[in-house]
Enzyme design. Structure first.
Site, PDB file in Angstrom:
ATOM      1  N   GLU A  37      14.235   4.416 -24.277  1.00  0.00           N
ATOM      2  CA  GLU A  37      14.046   5.699 -23.353  1.00  0.00           C
ATOM      3  C   GLU A  37      14.688   6.795 -24.187  1.00  0.00           C
ATOM      4  O   GLU A  37      15.611   6.862 -25.127  1.00  0.00           O
ATOM      5  CB  GLU A  37      14.931   5.464 -22.162  1.00  0.00           C
ATOM      6  CG  GLU A  37      14.863   6.843 -21.347  1.00  0.00           C
ATOM      7  CD  GLU A  37      15.433   6.878 -19.853  1.00  0.00           C
ATOM      8  OE1 GLU A  37      15.670   5.895 -19.464  1.00  0.00           O
ATOM      9  OE2 GLU A  37      15.276   7.919 -19.308  1.00  0.00           O
TER      10      GLU A  37
ATOM     11  N   ASP B 193      17.805  -3.530 -11.550  1.00  0.00           N
ATOM     12  CA  ASP B 193      19.131  -2.866 -12.577  1.00  0.00           C
ATOM     13  C   ASP B 193      20.410  -3.191 -12.039  1.00  0.00           C
ATOM     14  O   ASP B 193      20.550  -3.278 -10.818  1.00  0.00           O
ATOM     15  CB  ASP B 193      18.746  -1.350 -12.325  1.00  0.00           C
ATOM     16  CG  ASP B 193      18.165  -0.623 -13.508  1.00  0.00           C
ATOM     17  OD1 ASP B 193      18.605  -1.240 -14.540  1.00  0.00           O
ATOM     18  OD2 ASP B 193      17.537   0.367 -13.542  1.00  0.00           O
TER      19      ASP B 193
ATOM     20  N   ASP C 287      17.599   1.738 -11.151  1.00  0.00           N
ATOM     21  CA  ASP C 287      18.784   2.613 -10.447  1.00  0.00           C
ATOM     22  C   ASP C 287      18.478   4.079 -10.316  1.00  0.00           C
ATOM     23  O   ASP C 287      19.132   4.763  -9.880  1.00  0.00           O
ATOM     24  CB  ASP C 287      20.126   2.387 -11.118  1.00  0.00           C
ATOM     25  CG  ASP C 287      20.291   2.929 -12.336  1.00  0.00           C
ATOM     26  OD1 ASP C 287      19.136   3.155 -12.948  1.00  0.00           O
ATOM     27  OD2 ASP C 287      21.395   2.826 -13.024  1.00  0.00           O
ATOM     28  N   SER C 288      17.285   4.473 -10.700  1.00  0.00           N
ATOM     29  CA  SER C 288      16.605   5.661 -10.492  1.00  0.00           C
ATOM     30  C   SER C 288      16.553   6.033  -9.088  1.00  0.00           C
ATOM     31  O   SER C 288      16.232   6.999  -8.766  1.00  0.00           O
ATOM     32  CB  SER C 288      15.246   5.844 -11.133  1.00  0.00           C
ATOM     33  OG  SER C 288      14.531   4.904 -11.039  1.00  0.00           O
TER      34      SER C 288
ATOM     35  N   LYS D 153      18.643  -5.940 -15.352  1.00  0.00           N
ATOM     36  CA  LYS D 153      18.158  -4.906 -16.484  1.00  0.00           C
ATOM     37  C   LYS D 153      19.836  -4.480 -16.636  1.00  0.00           C
ATOM     38  O   LYS D 153      20.521  -3.799 -15.651  1.00  0.00           O
ATOM     39  CB  LYS D 153      17.683  -3.799 -16.062  1.00  0.00           C
ATOM     40  CG  LYS D 153      17.630  -2.784 -17.437  1.00  0.00           C
ATOM     41  CD  LYS D 153      16.529  -1.866 -17.553  1.00  0.00           C
ATOM     42  CE  LYS D 153      16.330  -0.866 -16.572  1.00  0.00           C
ATOM     43  NZ  LYS D 153      17.340   0.190 -16.858  1.00  0.00           N
TER      44      LYS D 153
ATOM     45  N   GLU E  81      22.144  -1.528 -19.086  1.00  0.00           N
ATOM     46  CA  GLU E  81      22.003  -0.455 -20.261  1.00  0.00           C
ATOM     47  C   GLU E  81      23.113  -1.080 -21.292  1.00  0.00           C
ATOM     48  O   GLU E  81      24.000  -1.437 -21.279  1.00  0.00           O
ATOM     49  CB  GLU E  81      22.465   1.092 -19.678  1.00  0.00           C
ATOM     50  CG  GLU E  81      21.610   1.326 -18.769  1.00  0.00           C
ATOM     51  CD  GLU E  81      21.521   2.918 -18.247  1.00  0.00           C
ATOM     52  OE1 GLU E  81      22.432   3.662 -18.693  1.00  0.00           O
ATOM     53  OE2 GLU E  81      21.008   3.115 -17.467  1.00  0.00           O
TER      54      GLU E  81
HETATM   55  O1  KIV Z   1      16.263   3.175 -13.251  1.00  0.00           O
HETATM   56  C1  KIV Z   1      15.240   3.110 -13.819  1.00  0.00           C
HETATM   57  O2  KIV Z   1      14.039   3.622 -13.202  1.00  0.00           O
HETATM   58  C2  KIV Z   1      15.088   3.012 -15.224  1.00  0.00           C
HETATM   59  C3  KIV Z   1      13.895   3.411 -16.044  1.00  0.00           C
HETATM   60  C4  KIV Z   1      13.874   4.708 -16.492  1.00  0.00           C
HETATM   61  C5  KIV Z   1      13.308   2.778 -17.105  1.00  0.00           C
HETATM   62  O3  KIV Z   1      16.035   2.447 -15.704  1.00  0.00           O
END
Ligand code: KIV
Length: 273
Positions: A187, A88, A49-50, A118, A120
């Site tokens: 992280e 994510d 989600d970056s 993924k 959090e």
């Molecule tokens: O969103 C993302 O790119 C991430 C990485 C920082 C692991 O969660």
């Protein structure tokens, strides 16, 4: 059967088997051409989600939606055929209940074709992780600095500066592993803490700003390619994409203004029949 069906993709059990072995190589991707270039070199591609920050220009990942993740996941899945692809789950799509998480995660799996999601993982996450895993959705967890909590934390600073927070991070990783996560992203923590987490869990740890003491590493691809002037301390720039794009755009602008582009070489010529 198409050619891509013959390619053997990395599986969740294969990633799990790398605990303590050959380091797991992971990068983020958000689009088809980049995923095609990374696929050969990565065990795991994360549609992070970056994307909200490095592609859409948001100031945090909080504004990223499920539809955005699905769109980018679909693009990556069109060209990544070897790496395991993890998408994510964005802020607000999984925290309130395992049922909401399953509804949204199953949509991500079905509409993108990715192999895992993924989340959090704070102390609330264990029930959701086992609920998803038991129902066929592999989960990668994410502990330490959790960017979706930026408004609680007040920024993106490394975590685990007090014993209490360090203990919480280890406890979250253990809970996520016991609940059935196949791997955990760690992280923004010190080498000591990364080592503790890696030793405390039987699943692979994948570090970002978390030292060498992890079972694998992940970086945000536009950061490591050098697209941005500023990056966090832990980012090594393996390229100079910013310089390349600026130089190419400048040269293009000069040639357009000088009418030297497009020259004959780049111009259609039809011989009349
Ligand atoms: O969103 C993302 O790119 C991430 C990485 C920082 C692991 O969660």
């Amino acid at each position: 059967m198409s050619a891509q069906n013959h390619v053997r993709r990395m599986t969740v059990p294969q990633i799990m088997a790398r605990k303590g072995g050959e380091p797991i190589v992971c990068l983020t991707a958000y689009d088809a051409p980049t995923a095609a270039l990374l696929d050969e070199h990565c065990d795991l591609i994360l549609v992070g989600d970056s994307v909200g920050m490095v592609v859409h220009g948001l100031t945090s990942t909080v504004g990223v939606t499920l539809d955005m993740m699905i769109l980018h996941g679909q693009a990556v899945m069109r060209t990544a055929h070897k790496a395991l692809v993890v998408v994510d789950m964005p802020f607000g799509s999984y925290e309130d209940s395992p049922i909401t998480a399953f509804k949204n995660a199953s949509r991500v799996m079905m509409e993108t074709g990715c192999q895992a999601v993924k989340i959090e993982s704070g102390s609330y996450a264990a029930e959701t992780i086992s609920y998803l895993t038991e129902r066929g959705i592999p989960v990668m967890s994410h502990v330490g600095l959790r960017p979706q909590s930026v408004n609680v934390l007040g920024g993106f600073r490394a975590r685990g500066r007090t014993q209490k927070v360090a203990d919480e991070i280890v406890a979250n990783a253990i809970a996520a592993a016991k609940a059935g996560s196949f791997a955990v992203v760690v992280e923004g923590v010190s080498e000591d803490l990364a080592d503790k987490v890696t030793k405390a869990v039987t699943i692979p740890t994948i570090g970002i700003g978390a030292s060498r003491m992890c079972d694998g590493q992940v970086l945000v691809t536009p950061d490591m390619l050098g697209l941005f002037e500023w990056t966090p301390k832990f980012v090594k720039k393996y390229g100079n994409m910013k310089g390349l794009i600026e130089a190419a755009a400048q040269k293009y602008a000069q040639e357009v203004k000088a009418r030297s582009f497009p020259s004959g070489e780049f111009t259609y010529k039809f011989s009349k029949k």
